[in-house]
Design a protein around this motif. Structure first.
Motif, PDB file in Angstrom:
ATOM      1  N   GLY A 105       5.233   1.924   0.978  1.00 55.21           N
ATOM      2  CA  GLY A 105       4.164   1.430   1.832  1.00 55.21           C
ATOM      3  C   GLY A 105       3.028   2.392   2.062  1.00 55.21           C
ATOM      4  N   THR A 106       3.094   3.601   1.498  1.00 55.71           N
ATOM      5  CA  THR A 106       2.023   4.575   1.740  1.00 55.71           C
ATOM      6  C   THR A 106       0.801   4.318   0.868  1.00 55.71           C
ATOM      7  N   ARG A 107       0.945   3.440  -0.125  1.00 55.19           N
ATOM      8  CA  ARG A 107      -0.202   3.070  -0.945  1.00 55.19           C
ATOM      9  C   ARG A 107      -0.073   1.598  -1.305  1.00 55.19           C
ATOM     10  N   VAL A 108      -1.186   0.889  -1.257  1.00 58.74           N
ATOM     11  CA  VAL A 108      -1.193  -0.534  -1.626  1.00 58.74           C
ATOM     12  C   VAL A 108      -1.457  -0.641  -3.124  1.00 58.74           C
ATOM     13  N   ALA A 160      -3.860  -8.977   3.114  1.00 55.27           N
ATOM     14  CA  ALA A 160      -3.877  -8.400   4.459  1.00 55.27           C
ATOM     15  C   ALA A 160      -3.703  -6.893   4.409  1.00 55.27           C
ATOM     16  N   ALA A 161      -2.822  -6.413   3.540  1.00 53.43           N
ATOM     17  CA  ALA A 161      -2.581  -4.973   3.445  1.00 53.43           C
ATOM     18  C   ALA A 161      -3.803  -4.246   2.908  1.00 53.43           C
ATOM     19  N   VAL A 162      -4.448  -4.827   1.894  1.00 50.98           N
ATOM     20  CA  VAL A 162      -5.651  -4.201   1.334  1.00 50.98           C
ATOM     21  C   VAL A 162      -6.755  -4.134   2.380  1.00 50.98           C
ATOM     22  N   ALA A 163      -6.899  -5.214   3.163  1.00 54.47           N
ATOM     23  CA  ALA A 163      -7.967  -5.277   4.170  1.00 54.47           C
ATOM     24  C   ALA A 163      -7.768  -4.259   5.284  1.00 54.47           C
ATOM     25  N   THR A 164      -6.531  -3.861   5.550  1.00 56.18           N
ATOM     26  CA  THR A 164      -6.277  -2.957   6.679  1.00 56.18           C
ATOM     27  C   THR A 164      -5.902  -1.549   6.250  1.00 56.18           C
ATOM     28  N   ALA A 165      -5.518  -1.372   4.987  1.00 59.93           N
ATOM     29  CA  ALA A 165      -5.013  -0.066   4.568  1.00 59.93           C
ATOM     30  C   ALA A 165      -5.913   0.617   3.555  1.00 59.93           C
ATOM     31  N   GLY A 166      -7.152   0.195   3.454  1.00 58.12           N
ATOM     32  CA  GLY A 166      -8.059   0.836   2.525  1.00 58.12           C
ATOM     33  C   GLY A 166      -8.248   2.303   2.866  1.00 58.12           C
ATOM     34  N   SER A 167      -8.503   3.102   1.868  1.00 61.79           N
ATOM     35  CA  SER A 167      -8.699   4.534   2.074  1.00 61.79           C
ATOM     36  C   SER A 167      -9.699   5.039   1.055  1.00 61.79           C
ATOM     37  N   PRO A 168     -10.316   6.205   1.321  1.00 61.52           N
ATOM     38  CA  PRO A 168     -11.242   6.752   0.325  1.00 61.52           C
ATOM     39  C   PRO A 168     -10.575   6.943  -1.035  1.00 61.52           C
ATOM     40  N   LYS A 175     -11.467  -9.484  -5.025  1.00 57.03           N
ATOM     41  CA  LYS A 175     -10.694  -9.924  -3.863  1.00 57.03           C
ATOM     42  C   LYS A 175      -9.221  -9.701  -4.146  1.00 57.03           C
ATOM     43  N   PRO A 176      -8.444  -9.265  -3.162  1.00 59.82           N
ATOM     44  CA  PRO A 176      -8.867  -8.862  -1.818  1.00 59.82           C
ATOM     45  C   PRO A 176      -9.632  -7.547  -1.874  1.00 59.82           C
ATOM     46  N   PHE A 177     -10.691  -7.429  -1.089  1.00 60.63           N
ATOM     47  CA  PHE A 177     -11.562  -6.276  -1.205  1.00 60.63           C
ATOM     48  C   PHE A 177     -11.021  -5.085  -0.415  1.00 60.63           C
ATOM     49  N   ASP A 178     -11.304  -3.909  -0.935  1.00 60.25           N
ATOM     50  CA  ASP A 178     -10.980  -2.667  -0.237  1.00 60.25           C
ATOM     51  C   ASP A 178     -12.144  -2.353   0.709  1.00 60.25           C
ATOM     52  N   PRO A 179     -11.890  -2.118   2.008  1.00 59.28           N
ATOM     53  CA  PRO A 179     -12.993  -1.863   2.948  1.00 59.28           C
ATOM     54  C   PRO A 179     -13.878  -0.694   2.547  1.00 59.28           C
ATOM     55  N   TRP A 180     -13.254   0.363   2.002  1.00 59.86           N
ATOM     56  CA  TRP A 180     -14.048   1.525   1.608  1.00 59.86           C
ATOM     57  C   TRP A 180     -14.945   1.206   0.420  1.00 59.86           C
ATOM     58  N   VAL A 181     -14.440   0.415  -0.506  1.00 62.47           N
ATOM     59  CA  VAL A 181     -15.255   0.032  -1.655  1.00 62.47           C
ATOM     60  C   VAL A 181     -16.438  -0.813  -1.199  1.00 62.47           C
ATOM     61  N   LEU A 238      10.831   3.540   4.155  1.00 61.06           N
ATOM     62  CA  LEU A 238       9.472   3.142   4.508  1.00 61.06           C
ATOM     63  C   LEU A 238       8.829   4.229   5.362  1.00 61.06           C
ATOM     64  N   ALA A 239       7.559   4.466   5.155  1.00 60.37           N
ATOM     65  CA  ALA A 239       6.837   5.464   5.942  1.00 60.37           C
ATOM     66  C   ALA A 239       6.811   5.048   7.414  1.00 60.37           C
ATOM     67  N   ASP A 240       6.747   6.033   8.281  1.00 61.72           N
ATOM     68  CA  ASP A 240       6.837   5.757   9.724  1.00 61.72           C
ATOM     69  C   ASP A 240       5.547   5.194  10.312  1.00 61.72           C
ATOM     70  N   ASP A 241       4.402   5.596   9.760  1.00 60.57           N
ATOM     71  CA  ASP A 241       3.116   5.265  10.401  1.00 60.57           C
ATOM     72  C   ASP A 241       2.402   4.101   9.715  1.00 60.57           C
ATOM     73  N   LEU A 242       3.170   3.180   9.135  1.00 65.19           N
ATOM     74  CA  LEU A 242       2.540   2.067   8.426  1.00 65.19           C
ATOM     75  C   LEU A 242       1.987   1.042   9.409  1.00 65.19           C
ATOM     76  N   SER A 243       0.897   0.406   8.985  1.00 67.69           N
ATOM     77  CA  SER A 243       0.404  -0.743   9.737  1.00 67.69           C
ATOM     78  C   SER A 243       1.361  -1.911   9.528  1.00 67.69           C
ATOM     79  N   LYS A 244       1.257  -2.904  10.392  1.00 66.02           N
ATOM     80  CA  LYS A 244       2.114  -4.081  10.272  1.00 66.02           C
ATOM     81  C   LYS A 244       1.938  -4.737   8.905  1.00 66.02           C
ATOM     82  N   GLU A 245       0.691  -4.829   8.435  1.00 59.32           N
ATOM     83  CA  GLU A 245       0.410  -5.493   7.166  1.00 59.32           C
ATOM     84  C   GLU A 245       1.008  -4.717   5.988  1.00 59.32           C
ATOM     85  N   SER A 246       0.841  -3.379   6.007  1.00 60.61           N
ATOM     86  CA  SER A 246       1.376  -2.563   4.915  1.00 60.61           C
ATOM     87  C   SER A 246       2.905  -2.599   4.899  1.00 60.61           C
TER      88      SER A 246
END
Length: 384
Positions: free
Chosen positions: A53-56, A91-99, A354-360, A7-15
């Motif tokens: 965990g580096t990508r949802v 939860a992971a999508v809501a917190t781990a969105g990226s461009p 849903k679940p929506f990506d914040p960047w989208v 697992l990646a070191d810098d993951l959020s709790k949700e990811s």
């Protein structure tokens, strides 16, 4: 079997929680990452990033895991187990969105719109050829009928005597009438097909411009990974700088019967320079549109009690003062053709899954807000 990447070191709790759940599902298949990726016609590196965990992943990937595991074990997962992972995924999508993830989502939507456009274009060609063939046949029948009329022109009460004395003419008349009915039906189908193609082409144009917006933000790849994602903005058309009193903030109406969804959307959109109006039902949305002016865009949940998103959109479009406000449907049904077609028919210009990506979400709202500001600036220029 090849080992999973750690697992990646810098993951959020949700990811991290989602990745651990996915790893448990995957390990139950007793197969290597590469072999499973080939089985599902997916890129092995991308699938490995899902498990680290580096990508949802898209929800469809998770459902495939459940399906394959049920086939492997001979026992399907319980609804509670699926819902648990679904909650972790949201939860992971809501917190781990990226461009980059937003670009993938928008590209999928663009592919869907392009597919609809091409399919309707082919259907339009087929209908056009069928319509032309029937028109040619009607013209041939008209010529033959005129010839028969000339042969019996000396007879009185020609129509009745013709039908009685000439079965051929009666058959021709019946065929001509049937063809005319088919021409009417085909003409309606062709018109509807062309409208659907035009809407799909318009969606393609909108999505391409949204992609440009997100890609413009995603371009600086040298930025630190832990940096806070900047707000997505769309520059309005150049104009003389108005005072704050002259240019009130554009309003965004957010409609969802789930308090958690409203809270999440308002939190994501709070980074943009807009005034948010959040309501929990279709009726409250209609009231908000009466109480407020100058909405730039409406985000409308589809599945709501009493008055769903489709009915709410129909009411909005019937009001002349709101009929031009773009509506973005928020739907858990994704790109299902039946539901998306119904949404566009109801007046929506876009949709977010849903679940929506914040960047989208930010990209789409910022895009339509930018169009709104351009139009407002243009109207101000004309007024002066």
């Amino acid at each position: 079997m090849a080992e999973l990447r750690p697992l990646a070191d810098d993951l959020s709790k949700e990811s991290r929680e989602l990745a651990m759940a996915l790893r448990r599902l995957f390990l139950g298949l007793e197969v290597s990452v590469r072999r499973y990726a080939v089985r599902r016609v997916r890129d092995a590196g991308t699938f490995s990033r899902y498990l680290s965990g580096t990508r949802v992943p898209p929800w469809e990937v998770v459902l495939d895991l459940f399906t394959d595991l049920a086939e492997h074990r001979g026992v399907a997962a319980t609804p509670d187990a699926i819902e648990l992972v679904r909650t972790l995924h949201r939860a992971a999508v809501a917190t781990a969105g990226s461009p980059r993830h937003a670009v993938e989502v928008l590209e999928r939507q663009l592919a869907d719109a392009d597919r609809v456009s091409r399919r309707q274009a082919v259907r339009g060609d087929v209908l056009g050829e069928a319509l032309l063939a029937r028109k040619h046949r009607i013209a041939d029948l008209e010529v033959r009928l005129r010839q028969l009329e000339a042969e019996w022109s000396v007879e009185r009460e020609r129509a009745d005597r013709l039908a009685a004395a000439a079965p051929e003419a009666s058959d021709l008349l019946r065929e001509r009438d049937e063809l005319r009915g088919e021409v009417g039906r085909l003409s309606e189908e062709l018109a509807a097909t062309r409208r659907q193609r035009d809407r799909a082409e318009e969606r393609c144009g909108l999505l391409e411009r949204q992609l440009e917006t997100v890609e413009g933000v995603a371009a600086p790849t040298a930025a630190p990974a832990a940096a806070v994602a900047p707000a997505v903005t769309v520059e309005p058309a150049p104009c003389a700088a108005p005072t704050p009193e002259d240019r009130p903030l554009p309003k965004v109406l957010v409609v969802d019967d789930q308090p958690d969804n409203l809270l999440a959307m308002t939190a994501v959109l709070s980074t943009l320079d807009q005034e948010l109006v959040a309501v929990a039902s279709g009726r409250e949305a209609l009231k908000a549109l009466l109480d407020h002016d100058d909405f730039a865009v409406i985000i409308l949940d589809v599945q709501m009690p009493l008055m769903d998103g489709y009915e709410t959109a129909a009411h909005i479009k019937r009001r002349s003062r709101n009929s031009n406000v773009p509506i973005i449907f928020l739907t858990a049904m994704g790109a299902d053709p039946e539901h998306s077609a119904r949404g566009y028919a109801a007046g929506a210009v876009d949709y977010i899954g849903k679940p929506f990506d914040p960047w989208v979400l930010r990209a789409k709202v910022a895009f339509f807000t930018g169009i709104h500001l351009e139009r407002r600036a243009a109207a101000r220029g004309v007024g002066h």
